[in-house]
Scaffold this active site. Structure first.
Site, PDB file in Angstrom:
ATOM      1  N   HIS A 163      -5.333   3.883  -1.474  1.00 17.07           N
ATOM      2  CA  HIS A 163      -6.623   4.187  -0.836  1.00 17.07           C
ATOM      3  C   HIS A 163      -6.856   5.699  -0.944  1.00 17.07           C
ATOM      4  O   HIS A 163      -6.502   6.451  -0.042  1.00 17.07           O
ATOM      5  CB  HIS A 163      -6.561   3.745   0.636  1.00 17.07           C
ATOM      6  CG  HIS A 163      -7.871   3.780   1.337  1.00 17.07           C
ATOM      7  ND1 HIS A 163      -8.200   2.887   2.327  1.00 17.07           N
ATOM      8  CD2 HIS A 163      -8.948   4.589   1.205  1.00 17.07           C
ATOM      9  CE1 HIS A 163      -9.416   3.154   2.768  1.00 17.07           C
ATOM     10  NE2 HIS A 163      -9.878   4.189   2.113  1.00 17.07           N
ATOM     11  N   GLU A 219      -8.704   0.891  -2.870  1.00 12.59           N
ATOM     12  CA  GLU A 219      -9.609   0.772  -1.727  1.00 12.59           C
ATOM     13  C   GLU A 219     -10.394   2.072  -1.563  1.00 12.59           C
ATOM     14  O   GLU A 219      -9.877   3.143  -1.872  1.00 12.59           O
ATOM     15  CB  GLU A 219      -8.831   0.590  -0.428  1.00 12.59           C
ATOM     16  CG  GLU A 219      -7.887  -0.571  -0.383  1.00 12.59           C
ATOM     17  CD  GLU A 219      -6.972  -0.497   0.839  1.00 12.59           C
ATOM     18  OE1 GLU A 219      -6.351  -1.526   1.140  1.00 12.59           O
ATOM     19  OE2 GLU A 219      -6.871   0.571   1.476  1.00 12.59           O
ATOM     20  N   ARG A 272       5.223  18.319   0.367  1.00  9.74           N
ATOM     21  CA  ARG A 272       6.098  19.354  -0.184  1.00  9.74           C
ATOM     22  C   ARG A 272       5.611  19.943  -1.506  1.00  9.74           C
ATOM     23  O   ARG A 272       6.250  20.806  -2.070  1.00  9.74           O
ATOM     24  CB  ARG A 272       7.502  18.769  -0.396  1.00  9.74           C
ATOM     25  CG  ARG A 272       8.341  18.757   0.858  1.00  9.74           C
ATOM     26  CD  ARG A 272       8.625  20.197   1.292  1.00  9.74           C
ATOM     27  NE  ARG A 272       9.368  20.237   2.531  1.00  9.74           N
ATOM     28  CZ  ARG A 272      10.698  20.376   2.589  1.00  9.74           C
ATOM     29  NH1 ARG A 272      11.415  20.471   1.501  1.00  9.74           N
ATOM     30  NH2 ARG A 272      11.304  20.424   3.751  1.00  9.74           N
ATOM     31  N   HIS A 301      -4.417  -4.455   7.546  1.00  9.97           N
ATOM     32  CA  HIS A 301      -4.414  -3.411   8.574  1.00  9.97           C
ATOM     33  C   HIS A 301      -3.518  -3.800   9.735  1.00  9.97           C
ATOM     34  O   HIS A 301      -3.756  -4.797  10.400  1.00  9.97           O
ATOM     35  CB  HIS A 301      -5.808  -3.052   9.111  1.00  9.97           C
ATOM     36  CG  HIS A 301      -5.942  -1.564   9.254  1.00  9.97           C
ATOM     37  ND1 HIS A 301      -5.381  -0.884  10.293  1.00  9.97           N
ATOM     38  CD2 HIS A 301      -6.489  -0.638   8.428  1.00  9.97           C
ATOM     39  CE1 HIS A 301      -5.616   0.410  10.115  1.00  9.97           C
ATOM     40  NE2 HIS A 301      -6.271   0.595   8.993  1.00  9.97           N
ATOM     41  N   GLY A 319       0.753  -1.385   4.382  1.00  8.33           N
ATOM     42  CA  GLY A 319       1.299  -0.071   4.089  1.00  8.33           C
ATOM     43  C   GLY A 319       2.121   0.500   5.222  1.00  8.33           C
ATOM     44  O   GLY A 319       3.348   0.567   5.152  1.00  8.33           O
ATOM     45  N   ASN A 331       0.850  -1.195   0.000  1.00  8.64           N
ATOM     46  CA  ASN A 331       0.000   0.000   0.000  1.00  8.64           C
ATOM     47  C   ASN A 331       0.891   1.253   0.000  1.00  8.64           C
ATOM     48  O   ASN A 331       1.732   1.426   0.885  1.00  8.64           O
ATOM     49  CB  ASN A 331      -0.887  -0.054   1.259  1.00  8.64           C
ATOM     50  CG  ASN A 331      -1.817   1.150   1.378  1.00  8.64           C
ATOM     51  OD1 ASN A 331      -1.417   2.272   1.116  1.00  8.64           O
ATOM     52  ND2 ASN A 331      -3.037   0.909   1.799  1.00  8.64           N
TER      53      ASN A 331
HETATM   54  N1  PXP Z   1      -6.754  -2.517   4.076  1.00  2.91           N
HETATM   55  C1  PXP Z   1      -7.530  -1.405   4.148  1.00  2.91           C
HETATM   56  C2  PXP Z   1      -8.953  -1.517   3.734  1.00  2.91           C
HETATM   57  C3  PXP Z   1      -6.996  -0.176   4.577  1.00  2.91           C
HETATM   58  O1  PXP Z   1      -7.780   0.914   4.635  1.00  2.91           O
HETATM   59  C4  PXP Z   1      -5.628  -0.108   4.901  1.00  2.91           C
HETATM   60  C5  PXP Z   1      -5.032   1.222   5.277  1.00  2.91           C
HETATM   61  O2  PXP Z   1      -5.073   2.070   4.165  1.00  2.91           O
HETATM   62  C6  PXP Z   1      -4.862  -1.282   4.821  1.00  2.91           C
HETATM   63  C7  PXP Z   1      -5.450  -2.464   4.418  1.00  2.91           C
HETATM   64  C8  PXP Z   1      -3.402  -1.307   5.155  1.00  2.91           C
HETATM   65  O3  PXP Z   1      -3.223  -1.039   6.515  1.00  2.91           O
HETATM   66  P1  PXP Z   1      -1.781  -0.662   7.049  1.00  2.91           P
HETATM   67  O4  PXP Z   1      -1.410   0.657   6.455  1.00  2.91           O
HETATM   68  O5  PXP Z   1      -1.969  -0.603   8.538  1.00  2.91           O
HETATM   69  O6  PXP Z   1      -0.849  -1.762   6.638  1.00  2.91           O
END
Ligand code: PXP
Length: 237
Positions: free
Chosen positions: A43, A70, A18, A190, A213, A7
């Protein structure tokens, strides 16, 4: 084998701070793939503080693995995604001002809405995944939306992992069996990180993809992007 989708929101956040093109999001996307990422996720949020809407078509052109967008299915999000046609869209129930996604859909309450939007994306040949908590009832209603996949919201797992990793993964392990019975493909994301990823992958059946991410980009500050991606891949092997 579980695929790693990186991500890039935090990379875009640094760029946006910036007003120039540093770091270059498209180059980072290509480099991530070269270093072993098997997908790129973004996202775009309504305030465009991370990835901006005008990044999407450009990313679609350069991503050679799998492109996942997303977001909350507002009218402008639906229109934009159908125009860009990523391989996958992951739908989250976030209100516009959300800092980050922190809960899954109530698929029972939103059934007819989700049925409509899933159908719309599928008519453009875009695979659909719904962000979900590991709850049997939510999975059963997810199936009724005709979604292809679900993505487990793993924030609570990541938190509880450091307290009791067996307990932390229990609900996900059970829900993954239900997903299999319902023939729903399974993604997760997440707060997954180098500590908790292997245990999750070993315990959750048929996990197709994780999108990571925040922790990955933080690790890359110390370890470098190439080593970091390789270490995440190794946790999934
Ligand atoms: N899945 C979804 C639906 C998310 O909103 C996010 C965060 O943008 C992630 C996965 C990835 O989460 P993380 O940034 O904590 O790895």
């Amino acid at each position: 084998m579980t695929r790693l989708s990186v991500n890039l929101n935090k990379v875009a956040l640094i760029r946006n701070s910036r007003g120039s093109n540093m770091p270059d999001l498209l180059k980072v996307a290509k480099d991530c793939e070269e270093f072993g990422a098997q997908g790129i996720t973004v996202h775009p949020r309504p305030d465009q503080r991370h990835v901006r809407y005008d990044d999407l078509a450009l990313l679609k052109e350069v991503v050679t693995t799998e492109f996942n967008i997303e977001g909350y299915p507002s009218l402008d999000f639906i229109e934009m995604v159908c125009k860009v046609k990523p391989h996958q869209v992951t739908l989250v129930p976030d209100p516009p001002e959300a800092l980050t996604s922190d809960t899954g859909w109530n698929t029972e309450k939103n059934l007819s809405f989700l049925q409509e939007v899933v159908q719309e994306f599928k008519s453009y040949d875009i695979r659909v995944s719904l962000f979900l908590d590991p709850d049997a009832n939510m999975l059963e209603y997810a199936k009724k939306t005709n979604t292809d996949r679900i993505e487990f919201y793993t924030g609570p797992y990541a938190h509880d992992y450091y307290i009791d990793k067996h307990q932390a993964v229990k609900a996900f392990k059970e829900a993954s069996k239900i997903a299999k019975e319902l023939d729903l493909g399974l993604n997760a994301g997440h707060d997954l990180n180098l500590d908790n990823l292997r245990w999750f992958n070993e315990n959750v059946e048929n996990l197709l993809e994780v999108s990571i991410g925040h922790a990955l980009i933080c690790d890359a500050l110390y370890l470098g992007l190439k080593s970091t991606i390789q270490m995440y891949r190794q946790r999934l092997s």
